[in-house]
Write an enzyme that holds these catalytic residues in place. Structure first.
Site, short mmCIF file in Angstrom:
data_model
loop_
_atom_site.label_atom_id
_atom_site.label_comp_id
_atom_site.label_asym_id
_atom_site.label_seq_id
_atom_site.Cartn_x
_atom_site.Cartn_y
_atom_site.Cartn_z
N ARG A 243 0.82 -1.22 0.00
CA ARG A 243 0.00 0.00 0.00
C ARG A 243 0.85 1.27 0.00
O ARG A 243 0.44 2.29 0.57
CB ARG A 243 -0.98 0.02 1.18
CG ARG A 243 -1.93 -1.16 1.21
CD ARG A 243 -2.85 -1.11 0.00
NE ARG A 243 -3.91 -2.12 0.10
CZ ARG A 243 -5.16 -1.85 0.46
NH1 ARG A 243 -5.52 -0.64 0.72
NH2 ARG A 243 -6.04 -2.80 0.51
N ARG B 10 -3.32 6.12 -0.37
CA ARG B 10 -3.92 7.14 0.50
C ARG B 10 -2.98 7.96 1.36
O ARG B 10 -3.35 9.05 1.75
CB ARG B 10 -4.99 6.47 1.37
CG ARG B 10 -6.13 5.95 0.54
CD ARG B 10 -6.90 4.89 1.26
NE ARG B 10 -6.06 3.72 1.50
CZ ARG B 10 -6.42 2.69 2.23
NH1 ARG B 10 -7.58 2.68 2.83
NH2 ARG B 10 -5.61 1.67 2.38
N ARG C 239 -6.55 11.55 -7.65
CA ARG C 239 -7.76 10.73 -7.53
C ARG C 239 -9.01 11.53 -7.14
O ARG C 239 -10.12 10.97 -7.05
CB ARG C 239 -7.52 9.65 -6.45
CG ARG C 239 -6.86 8.36 -6.88
CD ARG C 239 -7.85 7.36 -7.49
NE ARG C 239 -9.21 7.51 -7.00
CZ ARG C 239 -9.68 7.03 -5.87
NH1 ARG C 239 -8.92 6.29 -5.10
NH2 ARG C 239 -10.91 7.25 -5.49
N ASP D 124 -6.25 -3.28 -7.76
CA ASP D 124 -6.88 -3.83 -6.57
C ASP D 124 -7.17 -5.29 -6.83
O ASP D 124 -7.29 -5.71 -7.99
CB ASP D 124 -8.18 -3.08 -6.24
CG ASP D 124 -8.64 -3.42 -4.82
OD1 ASP D 124 -8.13 -2.81 -3.86
OD2 ASP D 124 -9.47 -4.33 -4.67
N TYR E 154 -14.89 -11.63 -0.16
CA TYR E 154 -15.64 -10.44 -0.63
C TYR E 154 -16.89 -10.85 -1.42
O TYR E 154 -17.95 -10.25 -1.28
CB TYR E 154 -14.75 -9.53 -1.47
CG TYR E 154 -13.72 -8.80 -0.62
CD1 TYR E 154 -14.09 -7.75 0.20
CD2 TYR E 154 -12.39 -9.20 -0.62
CE1 TYR E 154 -13.16 -7.12 1.01
CE2 TYR E 154 -11.45 -8.57 0.18
CZ TYR E 154 -11.84 -7.53 1.00
OH TYR E 154 -10.93 -6.90 1.80
O1 1CP Z 1 0.54 0.38 -3.03
C1 1CP Z 1 -0.39 -0.45 -3.13
O2 1CP Z 1 -0.29 -1.56 -2.61
C2 1CP Z 1 -1.56 -0.02 -3.93
C3 1CP Z 1 -2.25 -1.03 -4.74
C4 1CP Z 1 -3.28 -1.85 -3.99
C5 1CP Z 1 -3.15 -3.17 -3.58
C6 1CP Z 1 -1.91 -4.04 -3.62
C7 1CP Z 1 -4.59 -1.44 -3.69
C8 1CP Z 1 -5.16 -0.11 -3.94
N1 1CP Z 1 -5.28 -2.53 -3.19
C9 1CP Z 1 -4.42 -3.58 -3.09
C10 1CP Z 1 -4.70 -4.95 -2.67
C11 1CP Z 1 -5.87 -5.20 -1.81
N2 1CP Z 1 -7.14 -4.70 -1.92
C12 1CP Z 1 -5.86 -6.14 -0.75
C13 1CP Z 1 -4.66 -6.95 -0.36
C14 1CP Z 1 -3.72 -6.12 0.41
C15 1CP Z 1 -4.08 -5.88 1.84
O3 1CP Z 1 -4.31 -6.86 2.56
O4 1CP Z 1 -4.06 -4.70 2.22
C16 1CP Z 1 -7.13 -6.16 -0.18
C17 1CP Z 1 -7.59 -6.99 0.99
C18 1CP Z 1 -7.94 -5.25 -0.94
C19 1CP Z 1 -9.35 -4.96 -0.74
C20 1CP Z 1 -9.54 -3.51 -0.48
N3 1CP Z 1 -9.53 -2.57 -1.46
C21 1CP Z 1 -9.67 -2.86 0.77
C22 1CP Z 1 -9.67 -3.55 2.15
C23 1CP Z 1 -11.04 -3.53 2.73
C24 1CP Z 1 -11.20 -4.51 3.86
O5 1CP Z 1 -11.78 -5.61 3.62
O6 1CP Z 1 -10.75 -4.21 4.97
C25 1CP Z 1 -9.77 -1.49 0.51
C26 1CP Z 1 -9.96 -0.39 1.50
C27 1CP Z 1 -9.67 -1.33 -0.90
C28 1CP Z 1 -9.67 -0.07 -1.67
C29 1CP Z 1 -8.34 0.37 -2.12
N4 1CP Z 1 -7.49 -0.41 -2.87
C30 1CP Z 1 -6.33 0.32 -3.14
C31 1CP Z 1 -6.52 1.62 -2.56
C32 1CP Z 1 -5.52 2.73 -2.64
C33 1CP Z 1 -7.75 1.62 -1.93
C34 1CP Z 1 -8.40 2.77 -1.18
C35 1CP Z 1 -9.44 3.36 -2.03
C36 1CP Z 1 -9.32 4.82 -2.23
O7 1CP Z 1 -8.21 5.41 -2.27
O8 1CP Z 1 -10.41 5.40 -2.39
#
Ligand code: 1CP
Length: 369
Positions: free
Chosen positions: A34, A38, A47, A83, A159
């Site tokens: 991540r 954010r 964004r 994602d 999910y």
């Molecule tokens: O630097 C990076 O890693 C950015 C790329 C990235 C990756 C590798 C994003 C962007 N998402 C992910 C993978 C991801 N998405 C995982 C595996 C990693 C982890 O465990 O953290 C998971 C579980 C998700 C699902 C997801 N997408 C969540 C988690 C929700 C939960 O169940 O608790 C969330 C909040 C997202 C949205 C998301 N994905 C990525 C970003 C930057 C965001 C936030 C959205 C935004 O900025 O509006």
């Protein structure tokens, strides 16, 4: 589908790749899960008017956001901005990423018909991602790796079945235990999508891949082995001949590290709860038991991890002390022959409120250790 190896650029002295294969890296490699996203003001700026999932299908934005943390922090790898739900979205599943919440699925899967109706994804539907990867590769230098990724079938299933982020994963576990046959059918639907997503990224030229089974730590080892491991193993096998490092990661997986290592990765991601030297012993013992007569060297994997993301809020003195501890635990595992290399990372993703200045400082400290 053949993996096109012609697109792969030749990296030179890339510390992450050297560490993954047990060679001596020119410096201790580091990237952060991540790292794109954010915590960065420049991310929030680009964004501002664009929905998360829309940005994931725009090659220009994908490249810009992926590169932001590389420019700012001097990390040794970029992680593709995407994602885990992107292949589902590309296939036409009705879902969205809701700000402040995460992926939300309009019609959660509950019965055999729902699972039957889950579409497959075609590589053409992922063309914008491949195009974005091409742009990123043009911007990275020859020692900076691009990491592609996918969500593992269990985490994606959670999910799809729960309909969104879940605290206890109870519907998912209920499906496993009340109707194992249907569970396996669901896994057999998701696994090819994950493989297609990874192969699309590999064909486009990523230098390593990570399989995120973020929520696997909610399972007992017994259930993990019975309901999940066969599918994650199939995925690692399907991309083995790409000849790039494969990383396997989950959260709260202290009891699962050995089983997850048996899925076949070169690198095991470890969260902050287990010291890396203890993690390495567990991994090695499991691999030795699973493959009797194997060359002992083949049972030592590289480690990735495992600073607690909260330490980035704890001030520079604590940060330095904890980084040194993590590095010395990794070095001890390597010295004992229980691990072949160390890629520094957090134990889970960068928290949204993290001060980006502390991330940059962490990279400097890690590179000097
Ligand atoms: O630097 C990076 O890693 C950015 C790329 C990235 C990756 C590798 C994003 C962007 N998402 C992910 C993978 C991801 N998405 C995982 C595996 C990693 C982890 O465990 O953290 C998971 C579980 C998700 C699902 C997801 N997408 C969540 C988690 C929700 C939960 O169940 O608790 C969330 C909040 C997202 C949205 C998301 N994905 C990525 C970003 C930057 C965001 C936030 C959205 C935004 O900025 O509006």
């Amino acid at each position: 589908m053949m993996v096109d190896m012609n697109n792969r650029r030749a990296l030179k002295d890339a510390p992450i790749i050297d560490a993954a294969y047990g060679r001596s890296p020119s410096r201790r490699p580091v990237w952060f899960m991540r790292q794109a996203g954010r915590s960065l003001p420049e991310y929030r700026q680009v964004r501002k008017d664009i929905a998360m999932l829309d940005s994931c299908f725009r090659p220009d934005l994908l490249a810009e956001i992926t590169m932001q943390p590389v420019r700012r922090h001097d990390v040794d790898a970029a992680i593709l901005f995407s994602d885990i739900v992107v292949p589902l979205k590309a296939a036409g599943v009705d879902l969205d990423i809701v700000p402040g919440r995460g992926p939300v699925v309009e019609n959660p899967l509950r019965c055999s018909n729902d699972i039957e109706a889950l579409p497959d994804v075609a590589e053409e539907q992922l063309a914008p991602i491949a195009e974005g990867i091409g742009l990123i590769l043009g911007e990275l230098n020859e020692s900076q790796a691009l990491i592609g990724f996918a969500g593992a079938p269990f985490t994606l299933a959670s999910y799809l079945v729960e309909g969104g982020p879940s605290r206890n994963h109870e519907q998912t576990k209920a499906l496993m235990h009340s109707n194992p046959e249907l569970w396996h059918k669901l896994m057999q639907k998701i696994t090819p999508m994950v493989i297609t997503f990874l192969k699309a990224q590999i064909s486009a030229g990523v230098d390593a891949v990570q399989l995120f089974d973020s929520w696997a730590g909610f399972l007992t080892q017994r259930d993990y082995r019975r309901f999940v491991l066969p599918y994650s193993t199939e995925i690692f096998a399907a991309v083995a001949d790409a000849g790039i490092p494969r990383i396997h990661f989950g959260v709260g997986t202290g009891e699962l590290l050995g089983a997850m290592a048996e899925a076949g990765p070169e690198v095991m991601g470890v969260d902050w709860r287990v010291p890396l030297d203890a993690a390495a012993s567990r991994i090695r013992a499991s691999l030795a038991e699973a493959t009797p007569g194997a060359d002992p060297e083949s049972t030592a994997l590289a480690l990735q991890g495992n600073l607690d993301p909260a330490i980035l809020f704890s001030g520079e003195k604590a940060l330095e002390a904890e980084i040194k501890r993590v590095c010395s635990e990794a070095d001890r595992a390597i010295a004992r022959g229980n691990a072949r290399g160390h890629i520094f990372n957090l134990g889970h993703g960068v928290l949204p409120q993290t001060d980006p200045g502390m991330i940059t400082r962490a990279v400097e400290i890690i590179h000097s250790n």
